[in-house]
Motif scaffolding. Sequence first.
Motif, PDB file in Angstrom:
ATOM      1  N   ARG A 253       0.841  -1.203   0.000  1.00  0.00           N
ATOM      2  CA  ARG A 253       0.000   0.000   0.000  1.00  0.00           C
ATOM      3  C   ARG A 253       0.871   1.246   0.000  1.00  0.00           C
ATOM      4  O   ARG A 253       1.998   1.229   0.504  1.00  0.00           O
ATOM      5  CB  ARG A 253      -0.884   0.036   1.251  1.00  0.00           C
ATOM      6  N   GLY A 254       0.301   2.317  -0.532  1.00  0.00           N
ATOM      7  CA  GLY A 254       0.946   3.636  -0.440  1.00  0.00           C
ATOM      8  C   GLY A 254       2.333   3.676  -1.045  1.00  0.00           C
ATOM      9  O   GLY A 254       2.544   3.287  -2.194  1.00  0.00           O
ATOM     10  N   GLU A 255       3.298   4.128  -0.243  1.00  0.00           N
ATOM     11  CA  GLU A 255       4.654   4.362  -0.742  1.00  0.00           C
ATOM     12  C   GLU A 255       5.430   3.066  -1.009  1.00  0.00           C
ATOM     13  O   GLU A 255       6.516   3.113  -1.557  1.00  0.00           O
ATOM     14  CB  GLU A 255       5.442   5.219   0.263  1.00  0.00           C
ATOM     15  N   LEU A 256       4.896   1.917  -0.596  1.00  0.00           N
ATOM     16  CA  LEU A 256       5.606   0.649  -0.833  1.00  0.00           C
ATOM     17  C   LEU A 256       5.296   0.065  -2.203  1.00  0.00           C
ATOM     18  O   LEU A 256       5.921  -0.914  -2.603  1.00  0.00           O
ATOM     19  CB  LEU A 256       5.239  -0.374   0.253  1.00  0.00           C
ATOM     20  N   THR A 257       4.333   0.652  -2.920  1.00  0.00           N
ATOM     21  CA  THR A 257       4.017   0.130  -4.257  1.00  0.00           C
ATOM     22  C   THR A 257       5.172   0.452  -5.217  1.00  0.00           C
ATOM     23  O   THR A 257       5.947   1.371  -4.982  1.00  0.00           O
ATOM     24  CB  THR A 257       2.713   0.745  -4.800  1.00  0.00           C
ATOM     25  N   ARG A 258       5.250  -0.343  -6.274  1.00  0.00           N
ATOM     26  CA  ARG A 258       6.274  -0.211  -7.327  1.00  0.00           C
ATOM     27  C   ARG A 258       7.698  -0.373  -6.782  1.00  0.00           C
ATOM     28  O   ARG A 258       8.651   0.110  -7.373  1.00  0.00           O
ATOM     29  CB  ARG A 258       6.167   1.134  -8.061  1.00  0.00           C
ATOM     30  N   LYS A 259       7.834  -1.019  -5.630  1.00  0.00           N
ATOM     31  CA  LYS A 259       9.170  -1.236  -5.067  1.00  0.00           C
ATOM     32  C   LYS A 259       9.748  -2.581  -5.503  1.00  0.00           C
ATOM     33  O   LYS A 259      10.943  -2.814  -5.382  1.00  0.00           O
ATOM     34  CB  LYS A 259       9.104  -1.194  -3.521  1.00  0.00           C
ATOM     35  N   VAL A 260       8.880  -3.519  -5.939  1.00  0.00           N
ATOM     36  CA  VAL A 260       9.370  -4.847  -6.337  1.00  0.00           C
ATOM     37  C   VAL A 260       8.947  -5.144  -7.763  1.00  0.00           C
ATOM     38  O   VAL A 260       7.973  -4.592  -8.271  1.00  0.00           O
ATOM     39  CB  VAL A 260       8.843  -5.961  -5.395  1.00  0.00           C
ATOM     40  N   ALA A 261       9.721  -6.019  -8.400  1.00  0.00           N
ATOM     41  CA  ALA A 261       9.406  -6.466  -9.755  1.00  0.00           C
ATOM     42  C   ALA A 261       9.601  -7.978  -9.795  1.00  0.00           C
ATOM     43  O   ALA A 261      10.371  -8.514  -9.002  1.00  0.00           O
ATOM     44  CB  ALA A 261      10.326  -5.782 -10.763  1.00  0.00           C
ATOM     45  N   PRO A 262       8.920  -8.670 -10.702  1.00  0.00           N
ATOM     46  CA  PRO A 262       9.108 -10.121 -10.779  1.00  0.00           C
ATOM     47  C   PRO A 262      10.587 -10.474 -10.978  1.00  0.00           C
ATOM     48  O   PRO A 262      11.290  -9.835 -11.759  1.00  0.00           O
ATOM     49  CB  PRO A 262       8.284 -10.522 -12.004  1.00  0.00           C
ATOM     50  N   GLY A 263      11.046 -11.466 -10.230  1.00  0.00           N
ATOM     51  CA  GLY A 263      12.454 -11.872 -10.330  1.00  0.00           C
ATOM     52  C   GLY A 263      13.315 -11.337  -9.199  1.00  0.00           C
ATOM     53  O   GLY A 263      14.433 -11.802  -8.999  1.00  0.00           O
ATOM     54  N   ASP A 264      12.811 -10.338  -8.438  1.00  0.00           N
ATOM     55  CA  ASP A 264      13.602  -9.772  -7.324  1.00  0.00           C
ATOM     56  C   ASP A 264      13.601 -10.731  -6.133  1.00  0.00           C
ATOM     57  O   ASP A 264      12.564 -11.299  -5.791  1.00  0.00           O
ATOM     58  CB  ASP A 264      12.993  -8.439  -6.851  1.00  0.00           C
ATOM     59  N   ILE A 265      14.755 -10.876  -5.493  1.00  0.00           N
ATOM     60  CA  ILE A 265      14.833 -11.640  -4.238  1.00  0.00           C
ATOM     61  C   ILE A 265      14.768 -10.619  -3.107  1.00  0.00           C
ATOM     62  O   ILE A 265      15.607  -9.722  -3.027  1.00  0.00           O
ATOM     63  CB  ILE A 265      16.133 -12.470  -4.174  1.00  0.00           C
ATOM     64  N   VAL A 266      13.732 -10.734  -2.266  1.00  0.00           N
ATOM     65  CA  VAL A 266      13.464  -9.682  -1.282  1.00  0.00           C
ATOM     66  C   VAL A 266      13.245 -10.268   0.114  1.00  0.00           C
ATOM     67  O   VAL A 266      12.977 -11.454   0.273  1.00  0.00           O
ATOM     68  CB  VAL A 266      12.218  -8.844  -1.667  1.00  0.00           C
ATOM     69  N   GLU A 267      13.378  -9.363   1.092  1.00  0.00           N
ATOM     70  CA  GLU A 267      13.044  -9.676   2.487  1.00  0.00           C
ATOM     71  C   GLU A 267      11.942  -8.696   2.868  1.00  0.00           C
ATOM     72  O   GLU A 267      12.148  -7.485   2.803  1.00  0.00           O
ATOM     73  CB  GLU A 267      14.298  -9.448   3.336  1.00  0.00           C
ATOM     74  N   ILE A 268      10.768  -9.210   3.224  1.00  0.00           N
ATOM     75  CA  ILE A 268       9.611  -8.346   3.490  1.00  0.00           C
ATOM     76  C   ILE A 268       9.176  -8.543   4.938  1.00  0.00           C
ATOM     77  O   ILE A 268       9.012  -9.679   5.390  1.00  0.00           O
ATOM     78  CB  ILE A 268       8.434  -8.691   2.545  1.00  0.00           C
ATOM     79  N   SER A 269       9.023  -7.423   5.661  1.00  0.00           N
ATOM     80  CA  SER A 269       8.403  -7.536   6.991  1.00  0.00           C
ATOM     81  C   SER A 269       6.999  -6.967   6.876  1.00  0.00           C
ATOM     82  O   SER A 269       6.774  -5.966   6.184  1.00  0.00           O
ATOM     83  CB  SER A 269       9.228  -6.797   8.039  1.00  0.00           C
ATOM     84  N   GLY A 270       6.055  -7.635   7.538  1.00  0.00           N
ATOM     85  CA  GLY A 270       4.670  -7.186   7.418  1.00  0.00           C
ATOM     86  C   GLY A 270       3.784  -7.902   8.422  1.00  0.00           C
ATOM     87  O   GLY A 270       4.235  -8.715   9.227  1.00  0.00           O
ATOM     88  N   ILE A 271       2.479  -7.585   8.355  1.00  0.00           N
ATOM     89  CA  ILE A 271       1.503  -8.160   9.284  1.00  0.00           C
ATOM     90  C   ILE A 271       0.810  -9.322   8.575  1.00  0.00           C
ATOM     91  O   ILE A 271       0.274  -9.152   7.475  1.00  0.00           O
ATOM     92  CB  ILE A 271       0.463  -7.107   9.712  1.00  0.00           C
ATOM     93  N   PHE A 272       0.845 -10.490   9.212  1.00  0.00           N
ATOM     94  CA  PHE A 272       0.223 -11.694   8.644  1.00  0.00           C
ATOM     95  C   PHE A 272      -1.255 -11.684   9.017  1.00  0.00           C
ATOM     96  O   PHE A 272      -1.614 -11.720  10.202  1.00  0.00           O
ATOM     97  CB  PHE A 272       0.934 -12.930   9.202  1.00  0.00           C
TER      98      PHE A 272
END
Length: 719
Positions: A253-272
């Motif tokens: 949501r909000g400012e976190l959009t467009r931060k990832v693209a398919p193929g990126d290896i990422v570490e995401i913290s969030g609410i389950f």
Amino acid sequence: MKTVNFAVDKDLAREFLQNFADAHGEPKYLNILQDVANRKYRAIQIELDDLFNYKDLDEEFLQRITENTRRYINIFAEAVDELMPEPTEVFSVDDDHDILMTQRAEERTEGTDNNDPHQGMPSEIKRFFEVYIKAFSKGTPLTLRQVKASNIGQLVKVSGIVTRCSDVKPLMQVAVYTCEECGFEIYQEVTARVFMPLLACPSVRCQTNKAKGNIILQLRASKFLKFQEAKIQELAEHVPKGHIPRSMAIHLRGELTRKVAPGDIVEISGIFLPIPYTGFRALRAGLVADTFLEAMSITHFKKKYEEYELKTDEQEEITRLAEDGDIYNKLARSLAPEIFGHEDVKKALLLLLVGAPHRKLSDGMKIRGDLHICLMGDPGVAKSQLLKHIINVAPRGVYTTGKGSSGVGLTAAVQRDPVTNEMVLEGGALVLADMGICAIDEFDKMDESDRTSIHEVMEQQTVSIAKAGITTSLNARTAILAAANPAWGRYDLRRTPAENINLPPALLSRFDLLWLILDRADMDSDLEMARHVVHVHQHLESPSLGFQTLEASVLRAYISTARRISPSVPRELEEYISTAYSSIRQDEAKSSAPHSYTTVRTLLSILRISIALARLRFSETVHQSDVDEALRLMQMSKFSLYSDDRQRSGLDAISDIYSILRDEAARTNRLDISYAHALNWISRKGYSEAQLKECLEEYAALNVWQIHPNTFDIRFIDA
């Protein structure tokens, strides 16, 4: 169960935001709030590390935040509302939100029914910022399998690879209605993905008058938030034996959009969080709910070259490396140091990582800057290992094999989107590797029909699609690194190079370098290689190369700095390059069985390699030495063939013997060589004593060395 006083927690949150100071003693969060008030940022990220380091907070408060994160985001947002300072800088009011808020404030001062609860403006519509809570930076992220039902509502940190991303769409946060009867503005907060719109005006005036006022949804006045859905999948190393990777939906949501693209290896913290199914799926699912992760922060494992921000110590190290005269060799030898030899191949792969800038002409025509390399060789010469290592070093790399890839798997496939049920394009390996490297192993095993899909990508750097009513062109600005075996598994010297290579000329001409690696029996090199391999097995690291090999992160930082430079070819080199190209064409025309196809693309390849070499030196202009090195690499790519031709025809054995003796003298750092040693060295390479004596006489006449009249020992004249 202990009851929680949220009012006390709100006071704690406000006190923390007011008093927390960073390492320099500056009020960290008050400075962030001032920047937000001045409209420089929208996101306020509260870090759990800061809360942990703050002396006046107890551990129970931290635990409550991690276990009930959604509620505490609201508590921190309310604390921010109270602490938000007045703007100190003038900003342009081009945002609809600011204009509407000014109008609403004016209307409220003119007098409205303040007793009406429906007219109270929700705090959500006044906010021009978003609050995120970032998990602890230390601690290993969970795998998707380790996220259980007990984590629901908690802040969790997971790692994985992004497989698909939806488009960014507006998500309604506060719906605003106006009543035709009483003229009031009615607000409805939306907390879920779906909501039931109001049908009648709920204001006190309409209810007193018993008038069912017709209300109209005002989209312009409502508050929307950017929303994007992504899917992450487990990394291969986290999947247990015999299982398939799991995936999880991520809501951004909000400012976190467009931060990832398919193929990126990422570490995401969030609410389950759980989410009930809607529509027909709800009838089938019954009481079962789906789950998703509402993202709070995203960390990329590998940054793109353009996003690299060098720290001071990294900047100093790169400056120090750039001043090293031998940096080209050191960078090349730092690529896969566990693999023995292949020094020129590693130099070519280093240049593939650096690349040349893309050129765009005034009429819109584009000239590609990416280098394409094909490694063709006998089995067991570490081609696949080199490919894997390059993919690890490159910030964006996709590895695929020839038999495991179809034409649409490489370019783009048309699929039905499970959310909207529309036909959408799903990018293949070449599209995923845009602005990166695509490594294709077992290139020779690919079907001919699938291989033709690569032609357009290699020269035009786009993928054109006309399927299922979708006609479009996707970017695929990727460097292709292919590995293949010759036509009969091993290189057959009795056949011509064209028969052995067995790839169509249209494809071969697109490769800047076609590297032939033949596995030849040679006692010296075989001994050295065996020692190297045994050492790697024993110590799990490469033997000492005489210098400290550079880490992959340092290589990436150096290459990212080099890629910012756009060197040009000076006018005085134009004639030199043209002459070199025309002489290559002439030599090929005279040859009965040419080793390669020289076209105008070869000339562009020379320019690209030269520019990449200039980039490595951080130079704005190409020097003649860069062009010479580019031509040498092109020559060396077929060296194993030329040396074989030479042995079979008996041609130029004299020059070969001289180069063997010179290299050995340079390696041992001596000017004197005994005749016995010289004979031993050349006999291992398959030459006779008569050829050695002929070489000694010929080069003695040229004053290269002196020969002892009795012992025939050699002394080099020029060091």
